[in-house]
Write an enzyme that holds these catalytic residues in place. Structure first.
Site, PDB file in Angstrom:
ATOM      1  N   HIS A 128       0.895  -0.881  -0.439  1.00  0.00           N
ATOM      2  CA  HIS A 128       0.126   0.093   0.017  1.00  0.00           C
ATOM      3  C   HIS A 128       0.949   1.754   0.235  1.00  0.00           C
ATOM      4  O   HIS A 128       0.361   2.649  -0.144  1.00  0.00           O
ATOM      5  CB  HIS A 128      -1.382  -0.712   1.592  1.00  0.00           C
ATOM      6  N   ASP A 158      -0.194  -7.382   1.832  1.00  0.00           N
ATOM      7  CA  ASP A 158       0.636  -6.132   1.857  1.00  0.00           C
ATOM      8  C   ASP A 158       2.054  -6.433   1.508  1.00  0.00           C
ATOM      9  O   ASP A 158       2.550  -4.970   2.744  1.00  0.00           O
ATOM     10  CB  ASP A 158      -0.131  -5.739   2.524  1.00  0.00           C
ATOM     11  N   GLY A 259       3.487   6.825   7.888  1.00  0.00           N
ATOM     12  CA  GLY A 259       4.878   6.711   7.428  1.00  0.00           C
ATOM     13  C   GLY A 259       5.397   5.801   8.349  1.00  0.00           C
ATOM     14  O   GLY A 259       6.631   5.609   7.290  1.00  0.00           O
ATOM     15  N   SER A 261       5.026   2.634   8.504  1.00  0.00           N
ATOM     16  CA  SER A 261       4.575   2.522   7.263  1.00  0.00           C
ATOM     17  C   SER A 261       6.230   1.273   6.086  1.00  0.00           C
ATOM     18  O   SER A 261       6.457   1.798   4.701  1.00  0.00           O
ATOM     19  CB  SER A 261       3.549   2.106   5.764  1.00  0.00           C
ATOM     20  N   GLY A 317      -6.667 -26.000  -0.542  1.00  0.00           N
ATOM     21  CA  GLY A 317      -7.797 -26.544  -0.958  1.00  0.00           C
ATOM     22  C   GLY A 317      -9.318 -26.648  -0.086  1.00  0.00           C
ATOM     23  O   GLY A 317     -10.261 -27.663  -0.005  1.00  0.00           O
ATOM     24  N   VAL A 318      -9.377 -25.831   1.396  1.00  0.00           N
ATOM     25  CA  VAL A 318     -10.455 -26.819   1.824  1.00  0.00           C
ATOM     26  C   VAL A 318     -11.203 -24.952   2.395  1.00  0.00           C
ATOM     27  O   VAL A 318     -10.230 -24.065   2.798  1.00  0.00           O
ATOM     28  CB  VAL A 318      -9.888 -27.262   3.403  1.00  0.00           C
TER      29      VAL A 318
END
Length: 516
Positions: A128, A158, A259, A261, A317-318
């Site tokens: 982001h 992210d 900031g 981040s 795959g559940v």
């Protein structure tokens, strides 16, 4: 004497040859194919001179890490201003909720932080921080400004990897986030509120924390009036793209602000254990709840970007529901209060092939006890298709181990790797489309999209300058993955205008035009 001299010369020659050969080997290894190889090579020649005996003195750790944490400045085109999803503030603002003050969305310029992880310019940060940016500039600790190239973005975690054209950079050593303990001292290093390098200290408050923020960013929360009326009429819930987000944050009370981040969360030994990502706050500033992405997950994402240019993710795959002592949702038939209850097994998926069934309760992953979704998601999120994982399952009162060989995204979405062979026209737009492939989505860091394959002269798209090759990601705020999605979203206009978001290799575009 001559014999001794000859032996001496021969020994010198052999020693010189070995030195040259060793240097050449070192030189070749400088271009290690994974970030782990690059880090091992760097720190073999540059040992981290930091020790910690438990005392609350972080001067060595701060001195070791601060040079390797950079200030990232991003700029956006004017057309991106309505998008409201690229600022490093946005992800946090969504988590603040309506109780906090309103922040300006999608500024023309924003900033965040990043962590240098190799001498040759690879930097890890948040998705982001750089998403939709027209230009990404990195300010190094020696005040040099260098433009960065985005290597890859992964909205599911992210995380993003960028690179600057520089060498000999200071590197932050990656640690092992599995070894992080609740109560352990940590430092947050970054550039909060556009200040210069800032170091704050706190402890690890919790691990494997899920706050639901990435899933909301990925899928969107809005349900249209038409969808709601259809739900009331049929009882069928509105369809949304599968939530493949991975949240297993390290929670800390080290002060983290807008900031920070993309900055570093490090232990008292100066080792990177997390990438700071979000805060929970009603004011918009630190209130003691910061969240960082574990470095062990970040390492896998970075290596995939360096090897393949996109993330290769394996799936069990559940579909499951975390169990607790609370009243259980309808249809869950078990007295267990811990573990993950399997309420559905994807047909032809990895779990079905291994023998798992609906009604099983997953208790352990590779011998590690799990109690909640993040416990499973983060561990599996580090693996690739073809990797094996051992699940300990409770069935009919007995525990049994199953070895599951993970499959790729096609196992949970059969259309993930292929686009329709034939373009489909949307006459109102004067264009034809095919679904974007998984490879296209992964390369561009998007979760939805249809590709414009042709534009008819004199029609809507031609009139506003839309060209062949643009990937339309949203129509009237709704993610689109097929022509049917486009046709369903078109009537959801606002003030008689159609709003669209699109992306190419050059950046993100937002445009609108009158509805016909």
């Amino acid at each position: 004497m001559k014999k001794i001299l000859g032996i001496t010369v021969l020994a010198a020659f052999i020693g010189g040859a070995a030195a040259i050969g060793g240097y050449k080997l070192f030189e070749r290894n400088q271009t290690g194919s994974t970030i782990s190889e690059k880090q091992n090579l760097y720190f073999a020649n540059n040992p981290l001179k930091v020790t910690s005996a438990g005392a609350a003195d972080f001067t060595q750790a701060a001195a070791a890490v601060a040079p390797g944490v950079v200030h990232i400045k991003t700029t956006y085109s004017t057309s991106d201003k309505s998008q409201g999803s690229s600022s490093p503030f946005d992800m946090m603002e969504d988590f603040f909720g309506g109780g906090g003050r309103q922040m300006q969305r999608q500024p023309r310029a924003a900033s965040g932080s990043g962590v240098i992880i190799s001498q040759d310019g690879y930097i890890v940060t948040n998705n982001h921080v750089v998403e939709n940016a027209e230009k990404v500039e990195v300010v190094l600790t020696d005040r040099r400004k260098v433009e960065a190239k985005v290597i890859g973005r992964d909205p599911n975690t992210d995380l993003a990897l960028i690179k600057v054209n520089a060498t000999g950079l200071p590197v932050v050593k990656m640690g092992n986030s599995d070894n992080v303990q609740v109560g352990e001292w940590v430092l947050a290093v970054g550039f909060p509120l556009d200040l210069q390098t800032t170091v704050t200290a706190g402890i690890v408050s919790a691990k494997n924390r899920s706050i639901g923020i990435i899933g909301r960013e990925q899928q969107g929360n809005e349900i249209t009036e038409e969808e709601y009326r259809e739900y009331q009429r049929t009882g069928k819930r509105p369809e949304r793209p599968a939530n493949t987000s991975i949240e297993s944050f390290i929670q800390t009370d080290a002060a983290i602000n807008p900031g920070n981040s993309g900055g570093a969360l490090v232990n008292a030994n100066g080792e990177l254990v997390g990438i700071n990502s979000a805060i929970a706050s009603q004011s918009g500033y630190n209130q003691g709840y910061g969240f960082a992405i574990p470095v062990n997950l970040a390492r896998k994402i970075v290596d995939d970007f360096m090897k393949y240019g996109s993330v290769k993710r394996g799936y069990i795959g559940v579909n499951f529901v975390p169990l607790s002592g609370d009243e259980k949702p309808e249809g869950i038939k078990t007295s267990e209060v811990s573990g993950l209850y399997v309420n559905d097994v994807v047909a032809k998926g990895a779990a079905e092939a291994a023998g798992l069934k609906s009604g099983d309760v997953i208790k352990k992953v590779d011998g590690i006890v799990i109690n909640d979704s993040p416990d499973l998601q983060e561990r599996v999120g580090r693996l690739n298709p073809g990797d094996k994982v051992k699940l300990t399952v409770l069935r009919d009162g007995a525990l049994k181990d199953y070895t599951v060989t993970l499959k790729g995204e096609a196992s949970i979405n059969p259309n993930a790797n292929t686009a329709a062979t034939k373009s489909v026209e949307v006459s109102k737009l004067g264009a034809t489309f095919v679904p974007a492939t998984l490879a296209q989505k992964s390369k561009l860091g998007i979760n939805s999209g249809v590709v414009v394959t042709s534009v008819t002269t004199g029609k809507a798209f031609d009139n506003i300058g839309v060209e062949k090759g643009l990937i339309i990601t949203k129509v009237n705020g709704q993610p689109v993955n097929s022509v049917t999605d486009v046709q369903k979203a078109l009537p959801q206009t606002r003030n008689g205008m159609v709003y669209m978001s699109g992306v190419t290799g050059q950046g993100t575009f937002n445009f609108s035009f009158p509805a016909q």
